[in-house]
Design a protein around this motif. Structure first.
Motif, PDB file in Angstrom:
ATOM      1  N   CYS A 450       0.857  -1.181   0.000  1.00  0.00           N
ATOM      2  CA  CYS A 450       0.000   0.000   0.000  1.00  0.00           C
ATOM      3  C   CYS A 450       0.895   1.234   0.000  1.00  0.00           C
ATOM      4  CB  CYS A 450      -0.921   0.021   1.217  1.00  0.00           C
ATOM      5  SG  CYS A 450      -1.828   1.577   1.344  1.00  0.00           S
ATOM      6  N   HIS A 451       0.793   2.051  -1.038  1.00  0.00           N
ATOM      7  CA  HIS A 451       1.653   3.219  -1.138  1.00  0.00           C
ATOM      8  C   HIS A 451       1.141   4.408  -0.326  1.00  0.00           C
ATOM      9  CE1 HIS A 451       4.661   2.172  -4.463  1.00  0.00           C
ATOM     10  NE2 HIS A 451       4.193   1.069  -3.956  1.00  0.00           N
ATOM     11  N   ASP A 452       0.060   4.193   0.403  1.00  0.00           N
ATOM     12  CA  ASP A 452      -0.401   5.238   1.324  1.00  0.00           C
ATOM     13  C   ASP A 452       0.060   4.986   2.749  1.00  0.00           C
ATOM     14  OD1 ASP A 452      -1.681   6.872  -0.533  1.00  0.00           O
ATOM     15  OD2 ASP A 452      -3.362   5.468  -0.628  1.00  0.00           O
ATOM     16  N   CYS A 453      -0.129   3.743   3.231  1.00  0.00           N
ATOM     17  CA  CYS A 453       0.226   3.488   4.634  1.00  0.00           C
ATOM     18  C   CYS A 453       1.378   2.504   4.792  1.00  0.00           C
ATOM     19  CB  CYS A 453      -0.988   2.990   5.423  1.00  0.00           C
ATOM     20  SG  CYS A 453      -1.403   1.263   5.119  1.00  0.00           S
ATOM     21  N   GLY A 454       1.857   1.918   3.716  1.00  0.00           N
ATOM     22  CA  GLY A 454       3.017   1.027   3.814  1.00  0.00           C
ATOM     23  C   GLY A 454       2.676  -0.386   4.242  1.00  0.00           C
ATOM     24  N   ALA A 455       1.391  -0.722   4.356  1.00  0.00           N
ATOM     25  CA  ALA A 455       1.027  -2.088   4.728  1.00  0.00           C
ATOM     26  C   ALA A 455       1.245  -3.019   3.532  1.00  0.00           C
ATOM     27  CB  ALA A 455      -0.431  -2.142   5.164  1.00  0.00           C
ATOM     28  N   SER A 456       1.604  -4.260   3.825  1.00  0.00           N
ATOM     29  CA  SER A 456       1.686  -5.229   2.739  1.00  0.00           C
ATOM     30  C   SER A 456       0.719  -6.357   3.058  1.00  0.00           C
ATOM     31  CB  SER A 456       3.106  -5.764   2.612  1.00  0.00           C
ATOM     32  OG  SER A 456       3.509  -6.346   3.825  1.00  0.00           O
ATOM     33  N   LEU A 457       0.274  -7.046   2.022  1.00  0.00           N
ATOM     34  CA  LEU A 457      -0.719  -8.095   2.250  1.00  0.00           C
ATOM     35  C   LEU A 457      -0.047  -9.382   2.664  1.00  0.00           C
ATOM     36  CD1 LEU A 457      -2.783  -6.582  -0.371  1.00  0.00           C
ATOM     37  CD2 LEU A 457      -3.953  -7.788   1.478  1.00  0.00           C
ATOM     38  N   ARG A 458      -0.488  -9.904   3.816  1.00  0.00           N
ATOM     39  CA  ARG A 458       0.171 -11.076   4.384  1.00  0.00           C
ATOM     40  C   ARG A 458      -0.783 -12.247   4.464  1.00  0.00           C
ATOM     41  NH1 ARG A 458       4.779 -10.761   7.196  1.00  0.00           N
ATOM     42  NH2 ARG A 458       5.917  -8.923   6.602  1.00  0.00           N
ATOM     43  N   CYS A 459      -0.173 -13.438   4.537  1.00  0.00           N
ATOM     44  CA  CYS A 459      -0.980 -14.649   4.687  1.00  0.00           C
ATOM     45  C   CYS A 459      -1.564 -14.694   6.095  1.00  0.00           C
ATOM     46  CB  CYS A 459      -0.113 -15.879   4.456  1.00  0.00           C
ATOM     47  SG  CYS A 459      -0.978 -17.417   4.776  1.00  0.00           S
ATOM     48  N   PRO A 486      -6.985 -10.196  -5.277  1.00  0.00           N
ATOM     49  CA  PRO A 486      -6.360  -8.948  -4.841  1.00  0.00           C
ATOM     50  C   PRO A 486      -7.447  -7.935  -4.487  1.00  0.00           C
ATOM     51  CG  PRO A 486      -5.559  -9.636  -7.012  1.00  0.00           C
ATOM     52  CD  PRO A 486      -6.684 -10.547  -6.664  1.00  0.00           C
ATOM     53  N   PRO A 487      -7.393  -7.350  -3.308  1.00  0.00           N
ATOM     54  CA  PRO A 487      -8.435  -6.393  -2.917  1.00  0.00           C
ATOM     55  C   PRO A 487      -8.328  -5.090  -3.705  1.00  0.00           C
ATOM     56  CG  PRO A 487      -6.722  -6.502  -1.244  1.00  0.00           C
ATOM     57  CD  PRO A 487      -6.366  -7.527  -2.277  1.00  0.00           C
ATOM     58  N   GLU A 488      -9.412  -4.364  -3.783  1.00  0.00           N
ATOM     59  CA  GLU A 488      -9.426  -3.086  -4.504  1.00  0.00           C
ATOM     60  C   GLU A 488      -8.686  -2.014  -3.718  1.00  0.00           C
ATOM     61  OE1 GLU A 488     -11.066  -2.544  -7.514  1.00  0.00           O
ATOM     62  OE2 GLU A 488     -11.368  -4.726  -7.513  1.00  0.00           O
ATOM     63  N   SER A 489      -8.790  -2.129  -2.376  1.00  0.00           N
ATOM     64  CA  SER A 489      -8.183  -1.079  -1.555  1.00  0.00           C
ATOM     65  C   SER A 489      -7.527  -1.702  -0.326  1.00  0.00           C
ATOM     66  CB  SER A 489      -9.254  -0.082  -1.123  1.00  0.00           C
ATOM     67  OG  SER A 489     -10.263  -0.798  -0.430  1.00  0.00           O
ATOM     68  N   CYS A 490      -6.677  -0.914   0.299  1.00  0.00           N
ATOM     69  CA  CYS A 490      -5.930  -1.385   1.460  1.00  0.00           C
ATOM     70  C   CYS A 490      -6.877  -1.658   2.633  1.00  0.00           C
ATOM     71  CB  CYS A 490      -4.893  -0.343   1.863  1.00  0.00           C
ATOM     72  SG  CYS A 490      -4.038  -0.752   3.393  1.00  0.00           S
ATOM     73  N   GLY A 495      -6.738   3.036   1.291  1.00  0.00           N
ATOM     74  CA  GLY A 495      -6.113   3.653   0.131  1.00  0.00           C
ATOM     75  C   GLY A 495      -6.208   2.731  -1.074  1.00  0.00           C
ATOM     76  N   VAL A 496      -6.173   3.311  -2.273  1.00  0.00           N
ATOM     77  CA  VAL A 496      -6.337   2.484  -3.471  1.00  0.00           C
ATOM     78  C   VAL A 496      -5.018   2.266  -4.212  1.00  0.00           C
ATOM     79  CG1 VAL A 496      -8.765   2.954  -3.840  1.00  0.00           C
ATOM     80  CG2 VAL A 496      -7.040   4.513  -4.783  1.00  0.00           C
ATOM     81  N   ARG A 497      -3.930   2.796  -3.655  1.00  0.00           N
ATOM     82  CA  ARG A 497      -2.668   2.617  -4.373  1.00  0.00           C
ATOM     83  C   ARG A 497      -1.938   1.364  -3.882  1.00  0.00           C
ATOM     84  NH1 ARG A 497       1.139   7.215  -4.682  1.00  0.00           N
ATOM     85  NH2 ARG A 497       0.791   7.467  -2.458  1.00  0.00           N
ATOM     86  N   LEU A 498      -2.536   0.192  -4.170  1.00  0.00           N
ATOM     87  CA  LEU A 498      -1.897  -1.084  -3.840  1.00  0.00           C
ATOM     88  C   LEU A 498      -1.089  -1.521  -5.057  1.00  0.00           C
ATOM     89  CD1 LEU A 498      -4.734  -3.133  -2.117  1.00  0.00           C
ATOM     90  CD2 LEU A 498      -2.556  -2.447  -1.101  1.00  0.00           C
ATOM     91  N   LEU A 499       0.223  -1.503  -4.929  1.00  0.00           N
ATOM     92  CA  LEU A 499       1.031  -1.756  -6.114  1.00  0.00           C
ATOM     93  C   LEU A 499       1.996  -2.913  -5.899  1.00  0.00           C
ATOM     94  CD1 LEU A 499       1.870   1.967  -6.955  1.00  0.00           C
ATOM     95  CD2 LEU A 499       0.095   0.520  -7.980  1.00  0.00           C
ATOM     96  N   PRO A 500       2.243  -3.675  -6.968  1.00  0.00           N
ATOM     97  CA  PRO A 500       3.189  -4.796  -6.848  1.00  0.00           C
ATOM     98  C   PRO A 500       4.608  -4.299  -6.570  1.00  0.00           C
ATOM     99  CG  PRO A 500       2.348  -4.598  -9.106  1.00  0.00           C
ATOM    100  CD  PRO A 500       1.623  -3.601  -8.283  1.00  0.00           C
TER     101      PRO A 500
END
Ligand code: ADP
Ligand code: ZN
Length: 748
Positions: A450-459, A486-490, A495-500
């Motif tokens: 997430c380029h807004d809050c820095g969270a990453s998607l984890r198992c 993949p979710p639309e938002s964090c 936030g919607v800027r979830l980027l690989p």
């Protein structure tokens, strides 16, 4: 081999049998042999026995003297024939002890799957095998001639093969039999998954002097008085090791004995298996291929053929080390450095090490082959425990490829390829040559950030990020296979800027397709090869030149012989270098040397480009110079200072369970148990106890995990500690599992 053999040599007038039952018990049990079963019970029999209130499967490993306490009876003998012989039983038991694994479960792992449940009996498929008779004239009918020619060419051809070739061949076959052009035999059917691979017939080659010298020494050992001898065939990539294996096997068969050939992950080495097949077909060798692609029934069939002595050569992956060849003369372990020889769950054996154990017990010759032997093997060779045979050069005066490091810190821009690698790739494409690109990470990217809050998607089950796949539109855990869209938002900040973030093989493929639209690109990783036959098709397409650029994970480094490959690119050497494991440099050296070894195997010379931020790393430096010995000398001196293998021994103890505090407490208790009773200055102090500490992956498949690493210079004190560990097992709280990993390979 007939049943009589067992009756005379292995059957005694025993009244009790030593049986390994399929249950988590650390020892074998004794059962009485009722008179009614006396004729049937053999070593190697699978039997039904009572255990507490249950009935379970057990395997007869030996005979016992009945003691004073009355024994329970064996209830039934399940298979009509024994599944292995007495010397195999001894080997399985010793292996189970070595790896501190319950003997019954160890034997179950050794045997084909599907034999441990009481009610299952894999079905036996039947097939017909046709051979031409001595009659050498031709029949009348056109179809008859075609079918006969096909059978004559193949020497012996099964009905299932004929069905693939000719629609409804029954009537023609019947007629040819009546005319005495053919004879038929009913056999148990073992499907051969490699039947569809076409290979040119094996071209006999003249051995070069180094190969000849190796063969001579191995033959001397084979011809000798049947004692254990072991060799390390240390030959650079493309030095013709396979030819040496074939000669050694041929001599073994001439001497009337059998051979076992272990290869890493059979499905990934179709070329090697194909080469063996064509060679053995020419020599009328009865070959069985054991691998995980077989159904339970097929494996059971092949296994029984082997046990009966109807097979001369077994080729198989890891578990084939247990194959019950009655009179084994030679074990070959190809690519002995390969990580897949270690089973990573349950019975955590290493097939390479067991090959040596078995060779010692059965008094056979053992031949380990590699361009990059593991340092433990290499050290054994230096110590003289293994005879060191070297093939220092490629065959036919081909040169090893030129290897160059590319400094990523000087690289700018978005591209995954440095300018140097882009240029080299363009040149290879222009020249009509093939390229391999190694990127040891599948999917599109290792995570979404997430380029807004820095969270990453984890198992949710494992402490690890989810790999993003664009092709499958999914996020996936490579440990537990958890998947989600993949979710639309964090989930945290909306936030919607979830980027690989980072790179995977999918992303590399996308880039190559964009930048080199004319190139024919393919990808080889677990995702593209999971379907049956997919891997074979990729290999075939490489061989026929239908692919220009093959992108892949370490799979592309495995033993392939693609003569048109001149360029190998390694996208990033650094992730693997930075793993917190004392073997990381060794692994990187091995992987990169192996993948480099795929370049320039044909008429044109090869080149290799390795992209890295660590241009002055010593392991990479040795790779560029093809200097195994230099690397080994340096690495071994570091290991020696810290008593790491091969100068010490490791056992990893892992405690796991759903309840974090229970797991922690159990780990503390076990550690206290291990240190207590140790007198300062006694032998037990020679064992270093590291931990307890959370595992590198502290949560996996929803289990919390703690580890204790035992390290010792000698095996003896370590074994004494392990005995304490075994006793501790019974004190474990419910819900906590203890696994013992002897000689661990990775410690995640
Ligand atoms: P390795 O397993 O050591 O990497 P291979 O066994 O695949 O090497 O051999 C590399 C190539 O060299 C193969 O194509 C093989 O047929 C060929 N080859 C093997 N021995 C000889 C020889 N004595 N002369 C010429 N070519 C050979
Ligand atoms: Zn997971």
């Amino acid at each position: 081999m007939s049943d009589r053999f067992f009756v005379t040599s292995e059957m005694q007038q025993a009244q009790a049998a030593e049986i390994a039952v399929v249950a988590p018990l650390d020892k074998t049990l004794s059962y009485a042999i009722p008179a009614a079963l006396a004729e049937e019970v053999r070593i190697g029999s699978r039997v039904r026995v009572p255990l507490g209130r249950r009935q379970v499967v057990g395997y007869v490993l030996g005979w016992m003297e009945p003691g004073d306490t009355p024994l329970k009876d064996i209830l039934e003998v399940i298979d009509p024939h024994p599944l292995f012989h007495a010397h195999h039983a001894a080997f399985y038991l010793r292996a189970a002890r070595y790896y501190v694994y319950p003997p019954g479960q160890a034997v179950r792992t050794a045997l084909p799957a599907g034999l441990s449940a009481l009610d299952s009996k894999p079905s036996v498929l039947r097939d017909k095998l046709y051979r031409a008779t001595a009659r050498d004239d031709e029949p009348q009918g056109v179809r008859q001639r075609e079918v006969l020619a096909f059978i004559r060419a193949g020497k012996q051809v099964s009905l299932s093969q004929l069905r693939q070739q000719f629609p409804m061949p029954h009537a023609v076959l019947q007629r040819l039999m009546e005319l005495e052009f053919l004879q038929v035999e009913e056999v148990e059917r073992c499907r051969d998954p490699f039947a569809e691979i076409n290979v040119d017939n094996h071209q006999p080659v003249d051995l070069n002097p180094a190969q000849q010298q190796a063969v001579t020494q191995i033959e001397e050992a084979l011809d000798g008085p049947g004692s254990f001898r072991s060799f390390l065939l240390h030959g650079v990539t493309g030095s013709g090791k396979t030819e040496v294996y074939l000669r050694a096997i041929a001599r073994t068969l001439e001497l009337g004995r059998q051979a076992l050939m272990l290869v890493p992950e059979i499905a990934l080495t179709p070329q090697l298996v194909a080469r063996f097949r064509s060679w053995f077909q020419d020599h009328d060798v009865r070959l069985a291929v054991l691998h995980s692609g077989l159904s339970d029934g097929e494996r059971y069939d092949a296994w029984r053929q082997v046990a009966r002595g109807d097979i001369d050569v077994v080729i198989g992956a890891r578990s084939a080390v247990f194959a019950p060849l009655p009179d084994l003369g030679l074990i070959v372990v190809d690519e002995e450095h390969d990580g897949s020889y270690k089973q990573s769950e349950g019975f955590r054996y290493n097939a390479r090490d067991l090959a040596l154990m078995r060779g010692q017990m059965d008094k056979t010759v053992v031949l380990l082959g590699s361009a990059t032997p593991v340092l433990t093997t290499y050290q054994r060779a230096l110590d003289g425990h293994l005879t060191h045979l070297q093939l220092p050069e490629r065959t036919a005066e081909r040169k090893l490829p030129q290897v160059q490091l590319v400094d990523l810190s000087e690289h700018e821009g978005e591209s995954l390829l440095s300018e140097a690698l882009q240029k080299a790739l363009a040149e290879a494409l222009l020249a009509g040559e093939q390229t391999l690109l190694l990127l040891n990470r599948r999917g599109y990217a290792p995570f979404l950030l997430c380029h807004d809050c820095g969270a990453s998607l984890r198992c949710p089950n494992c402490d690890i990020t989810l790999t993003y796949s664009q092709v499958q539109r999914s996020l996936r855990c490579h440990y537990c296979d958890f998947r989600q869209r993949p979710p639309e938002s964090c989930e945290r900040c909306s936030g919607v800027r979830l980027l690989p973030e980072g790179m995977g093989t999918e992303r590399l493929e996308e880039e190559i397709r964009q930048n080199f639209p004319e190139a024919r690109v393919a990808r080889m990783d677990r995702d593209t090869t999971s379907r049956k036959g997919a891997h074979h098709r990729l290999v075939e397409k490489m061989m026929t030149g239908e692919i220009d650029v093959l992108i892949g994970t370490q799979m592309i480094a495995k033993g392939h012989d693609f003569p048109a490959v001149t360029l190998v690119g390694v996208l990033n050497a650094d992730t693997a270098l930075n793993l917190p494991d004392f073997r990381s440099a060794e692994r990187v050296f091995s992987l990169l040397s192996q993948v480099a070894g795929r370049a320039g195997r044909g008429d044109r010379p090869g080149r290799v480009m390795i992209q890295t931020y660590a241009v002055d790393n010593y392991a990479l430096d040795f790779v560029t110079r093809h200097d195994y010995q230099g690397f080994a000398a340096l690495e071994l001196s570091q290991r020696q200072a810290l008593y790491y293998p091969p100068f010490g021994y490791l056992v990893n103890l892992v405690l796991s369970g759903n309840d974090e505090s229970k797991v922690h407490n159990a780990a503390e208790q076990l550690a206290a148990n291990l240190t207590s009773g140790a007198v300062i200055g006694s032998m037990d102090m020679a064992v270093e106890i590291l931990g307890p500490a959370p595992c590198l992956l502290p949560r996996l498949r929803n289990k919390h995990r703690m580890q204790i690493l035992l390290k010792a210079e000698q095996r003896e004190p370590l074994r004494r500690q392990i005995e304490k560990v075994s006793r501790f097992r019974s004190q474990l709280p419910a819900g906590v599992v203890l696994t013992v990993d002897v000689d661990p390979v990775d410690m995640f």
